[in-house]
Motif scaffolding. Structure first.
Motif, PDB file in Angstrom:
ATOM      1  N   ALA A   1       0.826  -1.202   0.000  1.00 30.64           N
ATOM      2  CA  ALA A   1       0.000   0.000   0.000  1.00 30.64           C
ATOM      3  C   ALA A   1       0.864   1.257   0.000  1.00 30.64           C
ATOM      4  N   LYS A   2       1.960   1.219   0.761  1.00 24.50           N
ATOM      5  CA  LYS A   2       2.866   2.369   0.821  1.00 24.50           C
ATOM      6  C   LYS A   2       3.505   2.633  -0.532  1.00 24.50           C
ATOM      7  N   SER A   3       3.919   1.562  -1.226  1.00 25.84           N
ATOM      8  CA  SER A   3       4.572   1.735  -2.527  1.00 25.84           C
ATOM      9  C   SER A   3       3.599   2.261  -3.573  1.00 25.84           C
ATOM     10  N   LYS A   4       2.297   2.000  -3.377  1.00 27.33           N
ATOM     11  CA  LYS A   4       1.284   2.461  -4.323  1.00 27.33           C
ATOM     12  C   LYS A   4       0.613   3.749  -3.846  1.00 27.33           C
ATOM     13  N   ASN A   5       1.080   4.266  -2.702  1.00 24.06           N
ATOM     14  CA  ASN A   5       0.495   5.481  -2.122  1.00 24.06           C
ATOM     15  C   ASN A   5      -1.006   5.340  -1.901  1.00 24.06           C
ATOM     16  N   THR A   6      -1.415   4.187  -1.386  1.00 18.08           N
ATOM     17  CA  THR A   6      -2.816   3.942  -1.074  1.00 18.08           C
ATOM     18  C   THR A   6      -2.946   3.617   0.412  1.00 18.08           C
ATOM     19  N   THR A   7      -4.189   3.583   0.884  1.00 14.91           N
ATOM     20  CA  THR A   7      -4.439   3.254   2.285  1.00 14.91           C
ATOM     21  C   THR A   7      -4.574   1.750   2.447  1.00 14.91           C
ATOM     22  N   PRO A   8      -3.880   1.155   3.424  1.00 14.68           N
ATOM     23  CA  PRO A   8      -3.991  -0.299   3.618  1.00 14.68           C
ATOM     24  C   PRO A   8      -5.432  -0.715   3.869  1.00 14.68           C
ATOM     25  N   GLY A   9      -5.833  -1.829   3.280  1.00 14.70           N
ATOM     26  CA  GLY A   9      -7.160  -2.394   3.490  1.00 14.70           C
ATOM     27  C   GLY A   9      -7.018  -3.845   3.856  1.00 14.70           C
ATOM     28  N   ASN A  10      -7.984  -4.625   3.495  1.00 17.37           N
ATOM     29  CA  ASN A  10      -7.910  -6.055   3.784  1.00 17.37           C
ATOM     30  C   ASN A  10      -6.971  -6.747   2.805  1.00 17.37           C
ATOM     31  N   TYR A  11      -6.069  -7.557   3.320  1.00 19.23           N
ATOM     32  CA  TYR A  11      -5.175  -8.319   2.461  1.00 19.23           C
ATOM     33  C   TYR A  11      -5.827  -9.652   2.119  1.00 19.23           C
ATOM     34  N   ASN A  12      -5.340 -10.298   1.053  1.00 18.08           N
ATOM     35  CA  ASN A  12      -5.832 -11.625   0.681  1.00 18.08           C
ATOM     36  C   ASN A  12      -4.741 -12.382  -0.054  1.00 18.08           C
ATOM     37  N   ASP A  13      -4.958 -13.669  -0.240  1.00 20.91           N
ATOM     38  CA  ASP A  13      -3.944 -14.503  -0.876  1.00 20.91           C
ATOM     39  C   ASP A  13      -3.671 -14.087  -2.309  1.00 20.91           C
ATOM     40  N   ASP A  14      -4.693 -13.604  -3.009  1.00 27.35           N
ATOM     41  CA  ASP A  14      -4.500 -13.188  -4.396  1.00 27.35           C
ATOM     42  C   ASP A  14      -3.516 -12.032  -4.480  1.00 27.35           C
ATOM     43  N   LEU A  15      -3.621 -11.100  -3.556  1.00 24.80           N
ATOM     44  CA  LEU A  15      -2.690  -9.962  -3.529  1.00 24.80           C
ATOM     45  C   LEU A  15      -1.273 -10.452  -3.259  1.00 24.80           C
ATOM     46  N   ILE A  16      -1.120 -11.363  -2.305  1.00 25.89           N
ATOM     47  CA  ILE A  16       0.204 -11.907  -2.002  1.00 25.89           C
ATOM     48  C   ILE A  16       0.768 -12.621  -3.222  1.00 25.89           C
ATOM     49  N   ASP A  17      -0.069 -13.426  -3.903  1.00 25.62           N
ATOM     50  CA  ASP A  17       0.382 -14.162  -5.094  1.00 25.62           C
ATOM     51  C   ASP A  17       0.840 -13.207  -6.190  1.00 25.62           C
ATOM     52  N   ARG A  18       0.086 -12.141  -6.410  1.00 25.58           N
ATOM     53  CA  ARG A  18       0.450 -11.181  -7.458  1.00 25.58           C
ATOM     54  C   ARG A  18       1.742 -10.457  -7.108  1.00 25.58           C
ATOM     55  N   THR A  19       1.940 -10.193  -5.835  1.00 23.51           N
ATOM     56  CA  THR A  19       3.184  -9.546  -5.399  1.00 23.51           C
ATOM     57  C   THR A  19       4.376 -10.477  -5.587  1.00 23.51           C
ATOM     58  N   ILE A  20       4.193 -11.755  -5.273  1.00 14.70           N
ATOM     59  CA  ILE A  20       5.260 -12.742  -5.487  1.00 14.70           C
ATOM     60  C   ILE A  20       5.605 -12.822  -6.965  1.00 14.70           C
ATOM     61  N   GLN A  21       4.575 -12.869  -7.835  1.00 17.12           N
ATOM     62  CA  GLN A  21       4.808 -12.947  -9.278  1.00 17.12           C
ATOM     63  C   GLN A  21       5.577 -11.730  -9.771  1.00 17.12           C
ATOM     64  N   SER A  22       5.181 -10.548  -9.303  1.00 28.26           N
ATOM     65  CA  SER A  22       5.866  -9.316  -9.710  1.00 28.26           C
ATOM     66  C   SER A  22       7.308  -9.307  -9.218  1.00 28.26           C
ATOM     67  N   ALA A  23       7.522  -9.807  -7.999  1.00 27.64           N
ATOM     68  CA  ALA A  23       8.878  -9.860  -7.453  1.00 27.64           C
ATOM     69  C   ALA A  23       9.746 -10.790  -8.284  1.00 27.64           C
ATOM     70  N   LEU A  24       9.201 -11.955  -8.653  1.00 32.95           N
ATOM     71  CA  LEU A  24       9.955 -12.903  -9.468  1.00 32.95           C
ATOM     72  C   LEU A  24      10.313 -12.295 -10.822  1.00 32.95           C
TER      73      LEU A  24
END
Length: 215
Positions: free
Chosen positions: A148-171
């Motif tokens: 959320a900080k990197s996107k300049n947005t307010t933190p909300g509810n996290y979910n597995d899909d968000l984590i998966d997309r972040t892992i994919q982007s990191a890879l």
């Protein structure tokens, strides 16, 4: 051109037999943050750097105020450009590669799973995502806060899909700088992944404490 005594100069590499073929691509890759190692399509580029290392080091130091660094050992040697005393050098901003904080955390988790927990045969991206979701169960809120900080947005509810997309982007980012090979659902860690340890050594040595700060 090299003088009659064959003294190496900052232009010596230009007179190598394959300089016209290889140097331009090597230069772009290094300035874009790529780590070049004796792997796959990089073998010829690696050999060119190895054979002209002293001259190239002078070239980058003189004209761009950055260091051409050799790291690793034996068959795990790799080359990259590093800044001198945190000076950003004369390389254009568009070529300066900075990993997002959440990608660094994903890198820590990969390091922990593969090198500390010894899951050395893990090569499936999907299985890696599942492993990281398990490993990061207690840290998900902290990872989401970083996203959320990197996107300049307010933190909300996290979910597995968000984590998966972040892992994919990191890879994909790790592939871009030569830390891993990535092809569809298959990934392989390359020698240059060692750079994560070099840059963040204090955090990785105390990896449990580092991750606990995300809780």
């Amino acid at each position: 051109m090299e003088n009659e005594s064959n003294k190496i100069s900052l232009s010596s590499f230009l007179y190598s037999d394959n300089s016209e073929e290889l140097f331009a691509s090597i230069d772009y890759l290094l300035k874009d943050g790529m780590h070049i190692q004796k792997q796959g399509k990089q073998i010829n580029q690696f050999n060119f750097i190895s054979q002209n290392q002293e001259s190239l080091k002078m070239y980058y130091n003189t004209f761009f105020k950055v260091d051409l660094v050799e790291a690793g050992q034996d068959n795990a040697i790799y080359y990259y450009l590093d800044f001198i005393n945190n000076n950003r050098g004369h390389i254009s901003e568009k070529h300066r590669h900075m990993l997002k904080s959440e990608y660094v955390i994903i890198g820590f988790l990969i390091y922990k799973i593969v090198f500390i927990d010894r899951e050395i045969d893990l090569e499936s991206v999907q299985k890696l995502k599942e492993k990281i979701r398990i490993e990061s169960e207690d840290y998900k809120q902290g990872i989401y806060a970083l996203i959320a900080k990197s996107k300049n947005t307010t933190p909300g509810n996290y979910n597995d899909d968000l984590i998966d997309r972040t892992i994919q982007s990191a890879l994909e980012e790790f592939k871009k700088i030569g830390w891993i090979n990535l092809e569809k659902d298959e990934f392989h860690i390359l020698p240059a992944f060692d750079r994560l340890l070099k840059v963040y050594e204090d955090y990785i040595i105390n990896i449990d404490e580092t991750l606990n700060e995300l809780k």
